[in-house]
Structure formats: C-alpha cells, structure tokens
Write an enzyme that holds these catalytic residues in place. Structure first.
Site, PDB file in Angstrom:
ATOM      1  N   ASP A  37       0.845  -1.192   0.000  1.00 24.47           N
ATOM      2  CA  ASP A  37       0.000   0.000   0.000  1.00 24.47           C
ATOM      3  C   ASP A  37       0.885   1.249   0.000  1.00 24.47           C
ATOM      4  OD1 ASP A  37      -3.226   0.475   1.065  1.00 24.47           O
ATOM      5  OD2 ASP A  37      -1.827   2.165   1.023  1.00 24.47           O
ATOM      6  N   ILE A  38       0.492   2.210  -0.813  1.00 27.31           N
ATOM      7  CA  ILE A  38       1.296   3.420  -0.970  1.00 27.31           C
ATOM      8  C   ILE A  38       1.151   4.366   0.234  1.00 27.31           C
ATOM      9  CG2 ILE A  38      -0.363   4.927  -2.155  1.00 27.31           C
ATOM     10  CD1 ILE A  38       1.771   5.419  -4.278  1.00 27.31           C
ATOM     11  N   GLN A 101     -14.334   2.447   1.777  1.00 20.07           N
ATOM     12  CA  GLN A 101     -13.707   2.055   0.511  1.00 20.07           C
ATOM     13  C   GLN A 101     -13.416   3.296  -0.334  1.00 20.07           C
ATOM     14  OE1 GLN A 101     -16.031  -0.650  -1.942  1.00 20.07           O
ATOM     15  NE2 GLN A 101     -14.229  -1.263  -3.120  1.00 20.07           N
ATOM     16  N   HIS A 107     -10.363  -5.378  -2.962  1.00 20.20           N
ATOM     17  CA  HIS A 107      -9.009  -5.630  -2.462  1.00 20.20           C
ATOM     18  C   HIS A 107      -9.081  -5.975  -0.989  1.00 20.20           C
ATOM     19  CE1 HIS A 107      -9.991  -1.360  -2.162  1.00 20.20           C
ATOM     20  NE2 HIS A 107      -9.299  -1.354  -1.037  1.00 20.20           N
ATOM     21  N   HIS A 109      -6.856  -5.830   2.545  1.00 20.60           N
ATOM     22  CA  HIS A 109      -5.701  -5.249   3.233  1.00 20.60           C
ATOM     23  C   HIS A 109      -5.097  -6.287   4.181  1.00 20.60           C
ATOM     24  CE1 HIS A 109      -6.758  -0.886   2.494  1.00 20.60           C
ATOM     25  NE2 HIS A 109      -7.968  -1.409   2.367  1.00 20.60           N
TER      26      HIS A 109
HETATM   27  P1  5GP Z   1      -9.806   1.177   0.568  1.00 17.13           P
HETATM   28  O1  5GP Z   1     -10.109   2.331   1.461  1.00 17.13           O
HETATM   29  O2  5GP Z   1     -10.464   1.329  -0.755  1.00 17.13           O
HETATM   30  O3  5GP Z   1     -10.095  -0.133   1.230  1.00 17.13           O
HETATM   31  O4  5GP Z   1      -8.240   1.173   0.370  1.00 17.13           O
HETATM   32  C1  5GP Z   1      -7.579   1.597  -0.761  1.00 17.13           C
HETATM   33  C2  5GP Z   1      -6.105   1.544  -0.456  1.00 17.13           C
HETATM   34  O5  5GP Z   1      -5.405   1.705  -1.656  1.00 17.13           O
HETATM   35  C3  5GP Z   1      -5.634   2.634   0.504  1.00 17.13           C
HETATM   36  O6  5GP Z   1      -5.027   2.035   1.634  1.00 17.13           O
HETATM   37  C4  5GP Z   1      -4.659   3.450  -0.311  1.00 17.13           C
HETATM   38  O7  5GP Z   1      -3.558   3.889   0.427  1.00 17.13           O
HETATM   39  C5  5GP Z   1      -4.252   2.469  -1.399  1.00 17.13           C
HETATM   40  N1  5GP Z   1      -3.884   3.099  -2.654  1.00 17.13           N
HETATM   41  C6  5GP Z   1      -4.540   4.087  -3.305  1.00 17.13           C
HETATM   42  N2  5GP Z   1      -3.900   4.405  -4.450  1.00 17.13           N
HETATM   43  C7  5GP Z   1      -2.826   3.590  -4.516  1.00 17.13           C
HETATM   44  C8  5GP Z   1      -1.769   3.440  -5.482  1.00 17.13           C
HETATM   45  O8  5GP Z   1      -1.689   4.114  -6.502  1.00 17.13           O
HETATM   46  N3  5GP Z   1      -0.836   2.497  -5.211  1.00 17.13           N
HETATM   47  C9  5GP Z   1      -0.882   1.711  -4.091  1.00 17.13           C
HETATM   48  N4  5GP Z   1       0.090   0.811  -3.934  1.00 17.13           N
HETATM   49  N5  5GP Z   1      -1.861   1.827  -3.162  1.00 17.13           N
HETATM   50  C10 5GP Z   1      -2.809   2.753  -3.381  1.00 17.13           C
END
Ligand code: 5GP
Length: 146
Positions: A37-38, A101, A107, A109
C-alpha cells in the site's frame, strides 16, 4: 460511491494491473496480485487483488475469485509474519464509500500490528505516502519469505 455502480476500468488498481502505473510487487500468481500500500497503516501493509474479476466489492465477486484472493492473503500474511514478526495481523476489506472504501476494485488489506499500535484504520492519507525506496526494501524482505 455506494454499493451500487459500475466497475470503472480506469480505477487505480486496474491501472496497476495494466502496468500503466507502478506498484511495489510482493507476490503474483495466475489469478492474483499482491503489492504494498502506498499509504501504509503500518510497516508491511499489503493489498491483494484479483487479476481477472471486475468486482468492486464482496457482494459482486465471483466465489472462485474470492477464494483465489483469500488464498493469496494467507500466503502473503504468512510471509509478512516471517519477515517482520508482528504481534497481530489485521485483515480488512471495505465495501462502499460509507464503509471506508476508496478504490472500487475489490481488495483485501493485510496490516501487520504491534502491541501498542492504535487499533483500526486511520483516515487514508493521514500517514502520508511511503518513500518508494523504503517500500521496495520492505517488499524484498517479504518476498524473501515466500
Ligand atoms: P480502501 O479504502 O479502498 O479499502 O483502500 C484503498 C487503499 O489503496 C488505501 O489504503 C490506499 O492507500 C491504497 N492506494 C490508493 N492508491 C494507490 C496506489 O496508486 N498504489 C498503491 N500501492 N496503493 C494505493
């Protein structure tokens, strides 16, 4: 975005799978891809996605794809444990913006946790973006345990 909607082919994880934007790989097989994760919640925070499913969330994903993703989650979590010896591992998956999300390609985590860490997820962005070289070094440590 709520639970309703259409898969966006331009979402950031689709672009990563297409090789249009870079990522830090940890593990890959025929059906799944795992990367760091970035904006990590902790050292070694990884994400696992399906390479082929166009599901935005758990309500949409094909059971076969879900099984493939979760098998990779277990594999990567085991490698993360070996690499960093965390006290716990938080496995999380969010569905719909009100649930947290932000990227609408399903995805999972994998967040290593240590005693004393704040529980739960901090708001994305709070910790800032990780240094690319630091992520590459962490990914190498995880890959060495696979
Ligand atoms: P969500 O909130 O949708 O469950 O999590 C999305 C995750 O994707 C976040 O933890 C965010 O930091 C990660 N993320 C968003 N954009 C990128 C990206 O371009 N590269 C990577 N490696 N992670 C990303």
């Amino acid at each position: 975005m709520s639970l309703e909607g259409i898969y966006d082919e331009g979402n950031v994880f689709a672009l990563i799978l297409a090789g249009k934007i870079p990522s830090t790989p940890i593990y890959e097989d025929a059906h799944t891809y795992a990367f760091l994760d970035i904006q990590p919640q902790s050292k070694g925070h990884a994400l696992v996605i399906s390479k082929w499913s166009k599901a935005r969330n758990i309500l949409e994903i094909e059971p076969e794809a879900l099984c493939q993703v979760m098998a990779s989650v277990q594999k990567v979590a085991t490698a993360i444990r070996k690499a960093f010896d965390p006290d716990g591992i938080h496995v999380a998956q969010f569905n719909g913006a009100p649930a947290g999300q932000t990227v609408f390609h399903l995805h999972v985590h994998i967040v290593p946790r240590w005693e004393g860490d704040a529980p739960g997820f901090s708001v994305h962005g709070q910790g800032g973006f990780a240094d690319a070289d630091a992520l590459r070094a962490l990914a190498q440590e995880i890959r060495a345990q696979l």
